[in-house]
Design an enzyme around this catalytic site. Structure first.
Site, mmCIF file in Angstrom:
data_model
loop_
_atom_site.group_PDB
_atom_site.id
_atom_site.type_symbol
_atom_site.label_atom_id
_atom_site.label_comp_id
_atom_site.label_asym_id
_atom_site.label_seq_id
_atom_site.Cartn_x
_atom_site.Cartn_y
_atom_site.Cartn_z
ATOM 1 C CG MET A 97 -2.058 0.992 1.115
ATOM 2 S SD MET A 97 -3.184 0.880 2.510
ATOM 3 C CE MET A 97 -2.208 1.679 3.788
ATOM 4 N N PRO A 98 1.483 1.565 -1.155
ATOM 5 C CG PRO A 98 2.650 1.382 -3.151
ATOM 6 C CD PRO A 98 1.487 0.823 -2.404
ATOM 7 C CG HIS A 99 0.817 5.415 2.416
ATOM 8 N ND1 HIS A 99 1.143 4.078 2.552
ATOM 9 C CD2 HIS A 99 1.132 5.996 3.596
ATOM 10 C CE1 HIS A 99 1.624 3.868 3.770
ATOM 11 N NE2 HIS A 99 1.634 5.010 4.421
ATOM 12 C CB THR A 100 3.851 10.014 0.397
ATOM 13 O OG1 THR A 100 4.774 10.859 1.090
ATOM 14 C CG2 THR A 100 3.171 10.781 -0.701
#
Length: 152
Positions: free
Chosen positions: A66-69
């Site tokens: 779950m890539p996020h920033t």
């Protein structure tokens, strides 16, 4: 309310992505968000940088990344894209690798909109059979049916 059903409607799903490079996979998922005016290019770059700096923390459940920033990095609104990988890829998480489902998350501060998305991803992460259905889905219609059948 935003949920996983919006992914298909907004063309935020790409199946059978062929890459063995986690950074390239994150970029592909981020570009789906970018094309749909959910994030800016700087957000996509920030997701890649977060993976470079922090590593496999984004592998949140077996087979799921779950890539996020931070939304401050260019999230214009809340949204999610989904990639299924043609071949499972190691992101560096000894417990939950290999990954074959990637949900790229953007949140522009609407936490009430993000919660249903996260609940659905947690549900997928805790159900081996459900994850497998996503993995073998052959079309976006198949993904939509899974989302509807499991009320995701």
């Amino acid at each position: 309310m935003y949920n996983l059903k919006n992914m298909a409607e907004d063309k935020l799903i790409r199946l059978n992505v062929s890459s063995e490079n986690p950074e390239e996979i994150i970029k592909i998922g981020g570009e789906l968000l970018l094309k749909n005016n959910i994030v800016t290019d700087s957000y996509v770059q920030a997701m890649i940088e977060a993976y470079r700096e922090l590593g496999s923390y984004i592998v949140i459940a077996p087979n799921i990344a779950m890539p996020h920033t931070s939304g401050e990095n260019g999230a214009l609104k809340t949204g999610v894209s989904l990639l299924t990988l043609s071949k499972p890829v190691n992101f560096g998480n000894e417990y939950n690798d290999p990954v074959f489902l990637v949900f790229c998350i953007a949140n522009a501060g609407e936490h009430e909109e993000l919660l249903p998305i996260l609940e659905s991803i947690v549900k997928i992460g805790s159900d081996d059979a459900l994850r497998e259905q996503f993995r073998i889905a052959g079309s976006i219609d198949d993904i939509e049916k899974i989302i509807n059948n499991f009320n995701l």
